[in-house]
Design a protein around this motif. Structure first.
Motif, PDB file in Angstrom:
ATOM      1  N   SER A  88       0.809  -1.227   0.000  1.00 53.94           N
ATOM      2  CA  SER A  88       0.000   0.000   0.000  1.00 53.94           C
ATOM      3  C   SER A  88       0.840   1.274   0.000  1.00 53.94           C
ATOM      4  CB  SER A  88      -0.946   0.021   1.217  1.00 53.94           C
ATOM      5  OG  SER A  88      -1.800  -1.094   1.214  1.00 53.94           O
ATOM      6  N   THR A  89       2.092   1.166  -0.456  1.00 55.03           N
ATOM      7  CA  THR A  89       2.946   2.355  -0.503  1.00 55.03           C
ATOM      8  C   THR A  89       2.577   3.270  -1.674  1.00 55.03           C
ATOM      9  OG1 THR A  89       4.754   1.055   0.441  1.00 55.03           O
ATOM     10  CG2 THR A  89       5.355   3.149  -0.596  1.00 55.03           C
ATOM     11  N   TYR A  90       2.047   2.699  -2.742  1.00 51.58           N
ATOM     12  CA  TYR A  90       1.706   3.457  -3.947  1.00 51.58           C
ATOM     13  C   TYR A  90       0.219   3.306  -4.285  1.00 51.58           C
ATOM     14  CZ  TYR A  90       6.759   3.469  -4.779  1.00 51.58           C
ATOM     15  OH  TYR A  90       8.109   3.632  -4.648  1.00 51.58           O
ATOM     16  N   TYR A 147       0.109   1.812 -14.407  1.00 52.27           N
ATOM     17  CA  TYR A 147       1.255   1.870 -13.503  1.00 52.27           C
ATOM     18  C   TYR A 147       0.862   1.352 -12.114  1.00 52.27           C
ATOM     19  CZ  TYR A 147       3.322   4.835 -17.078  1.00 52.27           C
ATOM     20  OH  TYR A 147       3.827   5.314 -18.254  1.00 52.27           O
ATOM     21  N   LYS A 148       1.592   0.309 -11.688  1.00 54.37           N
ATOM     22  CA  LYS A 148       1.378  -0.171 -10.315  1.00 54.37           C
ATOM     23  C   LYS A 148       1.881   0.863  -9.306  1.00 54.37           C
ATOM     24  CE  LYS A 148       1.823  -5.089 -11.493  1.00 54.37           C
ATOM     25  NZ  LYS A 148       2.612  -6.327 -11.273  1.00 54.37           N
ATOM     26  N   ARG A 149       2.952   1.527  -9.636  1.00 56.78           N
ATOM     27  CA  ARG A 149       3.503   2.552  -8.755  1.00 56.78           C
ATOM     28  C   ARG A 149       3.300   3.922  -9.412  1.00 56.78           C
ATOM     29  NH1 ARG A 149       9.199  -0.304  -6.706  1.00 56.78           N
ATOM     30  NH2 ARG A 149       8.201  -2.124  -5.733  1.00 56.78           N
ATOM     31  N   PHE A 150       2.042   4.287  -9.532  1.00 58.25           N
ATOM     32  CA  PHE A 150       1.707   5.527 -10.210  1.00 58.25           C
ATOM     33  C   PHE A 150       2.161   6.745  -9.396  1.00 58.25           C
ATOM     34  CE2 PHE A 150      -1.293   8.952 -11.372  1.00 58.25           C
ATOM     35  CZ  PHE A 150      -1.068   9.008 -12.744  1.00 58.25           C
ATOM     36  N   PHE A 151       1.892   6.703  -8.073  1.00 58.33           N
ATOM     37  CA  PHE A 151       2.270   7.830  -7.221  1.00 58.33           C
ATOM     38  C   PHE A 151       2.401   7.311  -5.780  1.00 58.33           C
ATOM     39  CE2 PHE A 151       2.266  12.466  -8.019  1.00 58.33           C
ATOM     40  CZ  PHE A 151       2.745  12.906  -6.806  1.00 58.33           C
ATOM     41  N   ARG A 152       3.466   7.764  -5.095  1.00 55.44           N
ATOM     42  CA  ARG A 152       3.616   7.376  -3.682  1.00 55.44           C
ATOM     43  C   ARG A 152       2.498   8.018  -2.876  1.00 55.44           C
ATOM     44  NH1 ARG A 152       7.797   5.236  -0.665  1.00 55.44           N
ATOM     45  NH2 ARG A 152       9.115   5.241  -2.543  1.00 55.44           N
ATOM     46  N   THR A 158      -0.083  14.984   0.226  1.00 49.06           N
ATOM     47  CA  THR A 158       0.390  16.320   0.613  1.00 49.06           C
ATOM     48  C   THR A 158       0.643  17.206  -0.610  1.00 49.06           C
ATOM     49  OG1 THR A 158       2.687  15.517   0.598  1.00 49.06           O
ATOM     50  CG2 THR A 158       1.485  15.465   2.715  1.00 49.06           C
ATOM     51  N   SER A 159       0.169  16.760  -1.778  1.00 46.38           N
ATOM     52  CA  SER A 159       0.437  17.484  -3.025  1.00 46.38           C
ATOM     53  C   SER A 159      -0.771  18.306  -3.470  1.00 46.38           C
ATOM     54  CB  SER A 159       0.798  16.494  -4.136  1.00 46.38           C
ATOM     55  OG  SER A 159      -0.356  15.757  -4.520  1.00 46.38           O
ATOM     56  N   ASP A 160      -0.536  19.101  -4.529  1.00 50.83           N
ATOM     57  CA  ASP A 160      -1.620  19.893  -5.135  1.00 50.83           C
ATOM     58  C   ASP A 160      -2.531  19.059  -6.028  1.00 50.83           C
ATOM     59  OD1 ASP A 160      -0.800  22.273  -3.941  1.00 50.83           O
ATOM     60  OD2 ASP A 160       0.608  22.736  -5.580  1.00 50.83           O
TER      61      ASP A 160
END
Length: 412
Positions: A88-90, A147-152, A158-160
């Protein structure tokens, strides 16, 4: 059976527009293979992101299906990731083929929208770069690309990209399609021109006629505009000379039947029926035939097409006995095509032509044509003055003797 010299006749080549080439060459066909993409986009808004977390690895939120290139597609968002190994990191994002299909090739673009207004979107795209193996291939329904790791996850939250617990994902799919652009000429049968029949009717019913030709007492009604359009001689007479306003023109130097046949051509753009022409062919002299007199009329009134039609008709009657007088006729009325045929035929059959009655007429009335015939036989003027065979031919043509003055039987 091979004809004797006296029976030889010229065989004209098939006229232009004969059955052999009436339809012309067949038009070539052509085809073109076009490989391109059919593109379509879909905007997927995910509200309540925090509530979606914890649904479990490998579980997804699906967009509504959308159609691109004839196939159904859907966006799958995995809040806890698709791969158990990532713990569940990504977050994972995929585009799935949502309808039946086999080996569907496509290009993809996934965009995570920056909601701050700065335009710093996270974009994964195949449209702006070359792929080593070409577009991706989805083998069957349920096949996915993404993408399996699309975004952490910690960075995403915490992003826009995340605003008001909401994510926005844009997806573009370009389905590769191949089409064949084939050109096959289509034809519509167009009937032969009927302008001649319309103008012929104008001549027959005399409607709008504004000039009368008095040809040896026989009157012919006609139209100045038609006559002027066909002949520069008539144009000058009607519109440039002071006498152009006269309503009746007297012509004494032409037979009425010849003038009628000339009017037939002027209005219908064709010769009179061949039966009419053939009826006069039994005349003692070729100069007295209707075809010959029409040739003379074409020369007098500058009717170039009529001249060629007459030449073509007279060409069919060339034989050993007629070629000399036909040559004289062609020379007199500037029928250059007919003249060339006569010279060539006479040169090829010179021995028989010299013995014909027509050649006596040629010697008596057209001595200059003997020189032209000699040049045709010899091939060039220099050869005519070099003696040898050309000199003996000239002797036969002039007095039937050889160069020593002895009478001999013509031999070529």
């Amino acid at each position: 059976m091979i004809p004797s010299d006296d029976e030889q006749a010229i065989v004209a080549s098939p006229p232009r527009g004969s059955l052999r080439d009436r339809h012309g060459p067949s038009s070539p066909t052509r085809s073109r293979s076009i490989t391109e993409t059919v593109n379509g986009s879909h905007k997927f808004v995910i509200e309540g992101y925090s509530l979606a977390k914890g649904m479990g690895v490998g579980k997804h939120i699906a967009s509504d299906s959308f159609t691109v290139g004839g196939y159904q597609w859907a966006i799958y968002f995995y809040p806890d990731g698709k791969n158990p190994e990532d713990n569940s990191t990504y977050v994972s994002v995929f585009i799935a083929l949502a309808s039946e299909g086999t080996d569907v090739r496509a290009l993809f673009e996934l965009t995570l929208v920056d909601q701050s207004g700065k335009g710093k979107h996270k974009v994964h795209s195949h449209f702006d770069r070359a792929l080593e193996s070409g577009p991706y291939t989805l083998k069957y329904r349920g096949s996915m690309w993404g993408y399996k790791r699309f975004f952490r996850r910690t960075a995403l939250e915490t992003s826009d990209f995340l605003k008001d617990d909401c994510l926005k994902i844009n997806c573009t799919v370009g389905v590769v399609v191949n089409t064949m652009d084939t050109y096959r000429p289509h034809s519509i049968q167009v009937p032969e021109s009927d302008i001649g029949s319309h103008f012929g009717a104008l001549l027959e019913n005399q409607e709008g006629a504004d000039v009368v030709f008095n040809v040896r007492g026989e009157r012919f009604h006609a139209h100045k505009l038609v006559m002027a359009a066909r002949s520069t001689v008539f144009r000058n007479k009607f519109f440039e000379e002071a006498s152009g306003t006269e309503e009746e023109i007297v012509i004494e130097e032409m037979d009425p039947k010849v003038f009628k046949a000339m009017l037939h051509f002027i209005y219908k753009d064709e010769l009179v029926d061949e039966d009419v022409l053939a009826a006069s062919s039994s005349e003692t002299s070729i100069f007295d035939t209707l075809a010959a007199k029409l040739l003379a009329a074409s020369d007098k009134y500058h009717l170039d097409r009529l001249r060629l039609l007459c030449e073509a008709y007279l060409c069919k009657g060339i034989n050993v006995n007629s070629v000399s007088t036909t040559l004289a006729l062609a020379d007199q009325y500037h029928a250059m095509e007919l003249k060339a045929v006569c010279l060539r035929f006479a040169a090829e059959n010179l021995s028989a032509v010299i013995r014909s009655d027509g050649f006596e007429y040629l010697k008596e009335h057209c001595p200059s044509l003997q020189s032209e015939l000699l040049k045709t036989v010899a091939g060039c003027e220099e050869e005519c003055s070099s003696g040898g065979k050309s000199q003996s031919v000239w002797a036969q043509m002039s007095d039937g003797g050889d160069t020593t003055g002895r009478r001999v039987r013509p031999r070529i």
